[in-house]
Design an enzyme around this catalytic site. Sequence first.
Site, PDB file in Angstrom:
ATOM      1  N   SER A   1       0.796  -1.244   0.000  1.00  8.91           N
ATOM      2  CA  SER A   1       0.000   0.000   0.000  1.00  8.91           C
ATOM      3  C   SER A   1       0.820   1.281   0.000  1.00  8.91           C
ATOM      4  O   SER A   1       0.253   2.354  -0.204  1.00  8.91           O
ATOM      5  CB  SER A   1      -0.935   0.018   1.207  1.00  8.91           C
ATOM      6  OG  SER A   1      -2.153  -0.573   0.856  1.00  8.91           O
TER       7      SER A   1
ATOM      8  N   LYS B   1       0.445   3.430  -2.928  1.00  4.84           N
ATOM      9  CA  LYS B   1      -0.712   4.328  -3.087  1.00  4.84           C
ATOM     10  C   LYS B   1      -0.255   5.792  -3.114  1.00  4.84           C
ATOM     11  O   LYS B   1      -0.902   6.650  -3.723  1.00  4.84           O
ATOM     12  CB  LYS B   1      -1.745   4.059  -1.988  1.00  4.84           C
ATOM     13  CG  LYS B   1      -2.401   2.651  -2.143  1.00  4.84           C
ATOM     14  CD  LYS B   1      -3.261   2.264  -0.973  1.00  4.84           C
ATOM     15  CE  LYS B   1      -4.166   1.058  -1.162  1.00  4.84           C
ATOM     16  NZ  LYS B   1      -3.559  -0.250  -1.272  1.00  4.84           N
TER      17      LYS B   1
ATOM     18  N   TYR C   1      -2.809  -2.499 -10.762  1.00  3.04           N
ATOM     19  CA  TYR C   1      -2.808  -2.336  -9.298  1.00  3.04           C
ATOM     20  C   TYR C   1      -2.010  -3.459  -8.628  1.00  3.04           C
ATOM     21  O   TYR C   1      -1.149  -3.209  -7.780  1.00  3.04           O
ATOM     22  CB  TYR C   1      -4.257  -2.305  -8.787  1.00  3.04           C
ATOM     23  CG  TYR C   1      -4.349  -2.333  -7.275  1.00  3.04           C
ATOM     24  CD1 TYR C   1      -4.165  -1.174  -6.523  1.00  3.04           C
ATOM     25  CD2 TYR C   1      -4.610  -3.528  -6.595  1.00  3.04           C
ATOM     26  CE1 TYR C   1      -4.231  -1.212  -5.134  1.00  3.04           C
ATOM     27  CE2 TYR C   1      -4.677  -3.569  -5.212  1.00  3.04           C
ATOM     28  CZ  TYR C   1      -4.489  -2.405  -4.493  1.00  3.04           C
ATOM     29  OH  TYR C   1      -4.541  -2.444  -3.113  1.00  3.04           O
TER      30      TYR C   1
ATOM     31  N   TYR D   1      -4.089   3.288   7.839  1.00  2.00           N
ATOM     32  CA  TYR D   1      -5.352   2.547   7.875  1.00  2.00           C
ATOM     33  C   TYR D   1      -6.261   3.102   8.967  1.00  2.00           C
ATOM     34  O   TYR D   1      -6.212   4.298   9.281  1.00  2.00           O
ATOM     35  CB  TYR D   1      -5.102   1.042   8.078  1.00  2.00           C
ATOM     36  CG  TYR D   1      -4.098   0.426   7.146  1.00  2.00           C
ATOM     37  CD1 TYR D   1      -4.307   0.423   5.773  1.00  2.00           C
ATOM     38  CD2 TYR D   1      -2.942  -0.162   7.614  1.00  2.00           C
ATOM     39  CE1 TYR D   1      -3.394  -0.174   4.903  1.00  2.00           C
ATOM     40  CE2 TYR D   1      -2.031  -0.760   6.753  1.00  2.00           C
ATOM     41  CZ  TYR D   1      -2.260  -0.756   5.405  1.00  2.00           C
ATOM     42  OH  TYR D   1      -1.363  -1.338   4.559  1.00  2.00           O
TER      43      TYR D   1
ATOM     44  N   VAL E   1       1.097  -3.756   3.804  1.00  2.00           N
ATOM     45  CA  VAL E   1       1.060  -5.064   4.461  1.00  2.00           C
ATOM     46  C   VAL E   1       2.308  -5.917   4.206  1.00  2.00           C
ATOM     47  O   VAL E   1       2.467  -6.976   4.791  1.00  2.00           O
ATOM     48  CB  VAL E   1      -0.222  -5.872   4.109  1.00  2.00           C
ATOM     49  CG1 VAL E   1      -1.467  -5.192   4.629  1.00  2.00           C
ATOM     50  CG2 VAL E   1      -0.323  -6.136   2.613  1.00  2.00           C
TER      51      VAL E   1
HETATM   52  N1  GLU Z   1      -1.889  -5.356  -2.301  1.00  5.48           N
HETATM   53  C1  GLU Z   1      -2.558  -5.273  -1.039  1.00  5.48           C
HETATM   54  C2  GLU Z   1      -4.041  -5.474  -1.214  1.00  5.48           C
HETATM   55  O1  GLU Z   1      -4.567  -5.032  -2.187  1.00  5.48           O
HETATM   56  C3  GLU Z   1      -2.265  -3.937  -0.435  1.00  5.48           C
HETATM   57  C4  GLU Z   1      -2.837  -3.822   0.932  1.00  5.48           C
HETATM   58  C5  GLU Z   1      -1.997  -2.988   1.862  1.00  5.48           C
HETATM   59  O2  GLU Z   1      -0.785  -2.964   1.830  1.00  5.48           O
HETATM   60  O3  GLU Z   1      -2.654  -2.347   2.675  1.00  5.48           O
HETATM   61  O4  GLU Z   1      -4.690  -6.066  -0.420  1.00  5.48           O
END
Ligand code: GLU
Length: 305
Positions: A61, A64, A189, A241, A259
């Site tokens: 993430s 992002k 993605y 988060y 994650v």
């Molecule tokens: N690739 C992970 C997902 O889409 C990213 C989630 C994350 O790092 O929060 O679930």
Amino acid sequence: MQRILDNIIKDTRKWTIEGQVASYIPELAKGDRDAVGICVTTLDGEEFFAGDYKTKFTIQSISKVITLMVAICDNGKDYVFSKVGMEPTEQPFNSITNLEGHDRNIPLNPMINSGAIAIVSLINGNSPEEKFERILRFMKKITGNDTISVNEEVYKSEKATGDRNRALAYFMKSTGVIEGDVEEVLDVYFRVCSIEVTCRDIARIGAVLANAGVMPWNDERVISREVSRIIKTIMVTCGMYDGSGKYAVHVGIPSKSGVGGGILGAVTRRMGIGVFGPSLDDHGNSIAGLKVLEALSKEFDLSIF
Ligand code: GLU
């Protein structure tokens, strides 16, 4: 600084046993639960490393932040934020419940999965390959690391099991947030989340944000001061988060976690921070990483509040 970082890593490693390595993406379950590492990149060009800073991990993430930068460069901030909101959420990063029943059914913010998938759909390119290549090129530039590449095993694992992300994306197609081919958007993605980095790479991204959008090592601007400010603000409210509020109180550094165990921090006018520790808490944040950042923030008075 070096002595302090060594001590912080030594003192915080014990926390790793309190968390779990992510396993909902099967390949991530292979991560080393005990690992903890850090890199600090100061704006005057110094770099400090401690612990397992050499270990590669998938950006997840934290990407992002990068895709938001590219999407704003491609479309301008007004268009981007007409498709994705700026509001925090108390729901987990992959929540479905948040997508319907409020402000035009757009995703709440770009730091949760739904928002990031929508953001990826806005990136320019004639094919998924071209879109991904543009993001990767941007990533190489902003980290100054030309060797960055995808971990193919994690990519395949994520693509094979990413049904929740598929559900989010198809819902957004139905409401008009996403245009075009949903599977192609998801493929970009998944690939971007599977890009492999080290603490140094994410510390450098943090340093660019800390330096208002200019790469401190060559003085080249990659994003405007305003975009840098917007992204850091959203990192404060949404970057950790549904643990963002507590993190703001205890650490107070604009940050984004993933994650894969990484946390990127940006301390305006001072430094970029890259922390890694794949043992996660219930929110999906690196459990030792949080302790490392809390200790560092206290030691050097880094909280923006
Ligand atoms: N690739 C992970 C997902 O889409 C990213 C989630 C994350 O790092 O929060 O679930």
